[in-house]
Design a protein around this motif. Sequence first.
Motif, mmCIF file in Angstrom:
data_model
loop_
_atom_site.group_PDB
_atom_site.id
_atom_site.type_symbol
_atom_site.label_atom_id
_atom_site.label_comp_id
_atom_site.label_asym_id
_atom_site.label_seq_id
_atom_site.Cartn_x
_atom_site.Cartn_y
_atom_site.Cartn_z
ATOM 1 N N UNK A 32 41.307 31.640 28.076
ATOM 2 C CA UNK A 32 41.747 32.064 26.444
ATOM 3 C C UNK A 32 42.331 33.360 26.644
ATOM 4 N N UNK A 33 41.918 34.352 27.276
ATOM 5 C CA UNK A 33 42.434 35.724 27.040
ATOM 6 C C UNK A 33 43.548 35.860 28.126
ATOM 7 N N UNK A 34 43.693 35.443 29.143
ATOM 8 C CA UNK A 34 44.691 35.859 30.142
ATOM 9 C C UNK A 34 45.644 34.426 30.292
ATOM 10 N N UNK A 35 45.159 33.264 30.018
ATOM 11 C CA UNK A 35 45.913 32.122 30.145
ATOM 12 C C UNK A 35 46.137 31.588 31.654
ATOM 13 N N UNK A 36 45.177 31.991 32.437
ATOM 14 C CA UNK A 36 45.163 31.584 33.706
ATOM 15 C C UNK A 36 43.852 31.574 34.604
ATOM 16 N N UNK A 37 43.663 30.591 35.481
ATOM 17 C CA UNK A 37 42.359 30.613 36.020
ATOM 18 C C UNK A 37 42.697 31.325 37.430
ATOM 19 N N UNK A 38 43.663 31.777 37.689
ATOM 20 C CA UNK A 38 44.126 32.727 39.117
ATOM 21 C C UNK A 38 43.346 34.001 38.864
ATOM 22 N N UNK A 39 42.462 34.288 39.937
ATOM 23 C CA UNK A 39 41.772 35.470 39.995
ATOM 24 C C UNK A 39 42.874 36.637 40.332
ATOM 25 N N UNK A 40 43.770 36.373 41.390
ATOM 26 C CA UNK A 40 44.578 37.604 41.311
ATOM 27 C C UNK A 40 45.376 38.086 40.179
ATOM 28 N N UNK A 41 45.831 36.758 39.529
ATOM 29 C CA UNK A 41 46.409 37.152 38.256
ATOM 30 C C UNK A 41 45.583 38.094 37.208
ATOM 31 N N UNK A 42 44.416 37.597 36.931
ATOM 32 C CA UNK A 42 43.423 38.214 36.204
ATOM 33 C C UNK A 42 43.357 39.708 36.491
ATOM 34 N N UNK A 43 43.006 39.946 37.951
ATOM 35 C CA UNK A 43 42.836 41.277 38.480
ATOM 36 C C UNK A 43 44.252 42.153 38.223
ATOM 37 N N UNK A 44 45.351 41.688 38.121
ATOM 38 C CA UNK A 44 46.421 42.368 37.812
ATOM 39 C C UNK A 44 46.641 42.725 36.259
ATOM 40 N N UNK A 45 46.137 42.199 35.416
ATOM 41 C CA UNK A 45 46.145 42.324 34.041
ATOM 42 C C UNK A 45 44.992 43.130 33.595
ATOM 43 N N UNK A 46 44.145 43.787 34.392
ATOM 44 C CA UNK A 46 43.047 44.587 34.120
ATOM 45 C C UNK A 46 43.835 45.812 33.217
ATOM 46 N N UNK A 47 43.032 46.336 32.444
ATOM 47 C CA UNK A 47 43.586 47.463 31.852
ATOM 48 C C UNK A 47 43.205 47.798 30.305
#
Length: 118
Positions: free
Chosen positions: A103-118
């Motif tokens: 819901x928050x990041x729009x993806x289940x991909x772990x690498x994409x969630x790590x990139x959006x950290x901040x």
Amino acid sequence: MTGLAPFVLCLVLFLVGLYGVLSQKNLIKIIIGLAISGNAVNLFLILLGYRSGGLAPIRTLGIIDGFAASAVDPLPQAMVLTAIVIDLGVLALLVSIAMRLHQRYGSYDVTEIKKLKG
């Protein structure tokens, strides 16, 4: 199946789950890998308590002779029942966290969630 074959199959099932956890980038596939490896451990515990030709661990009056030698060990069964309940709770928590991350990041991909950290 007799002998070592069921234990080897438990190990193979555990390694399949471990491979799913370590190699996948999708959160849902990682959760499925954890569930598979948990089921492999439960199966291993049940196999440890199995006795070929064993009786159910229910003692009746008058049949005490040889009961301990032929009864199946109930402790692994109780441990596995407890582990199943705990695994179900952990699985529900992991799925809810994965849904919230989607819901928050729009993806289940772990690498994409790590990139959006901040």
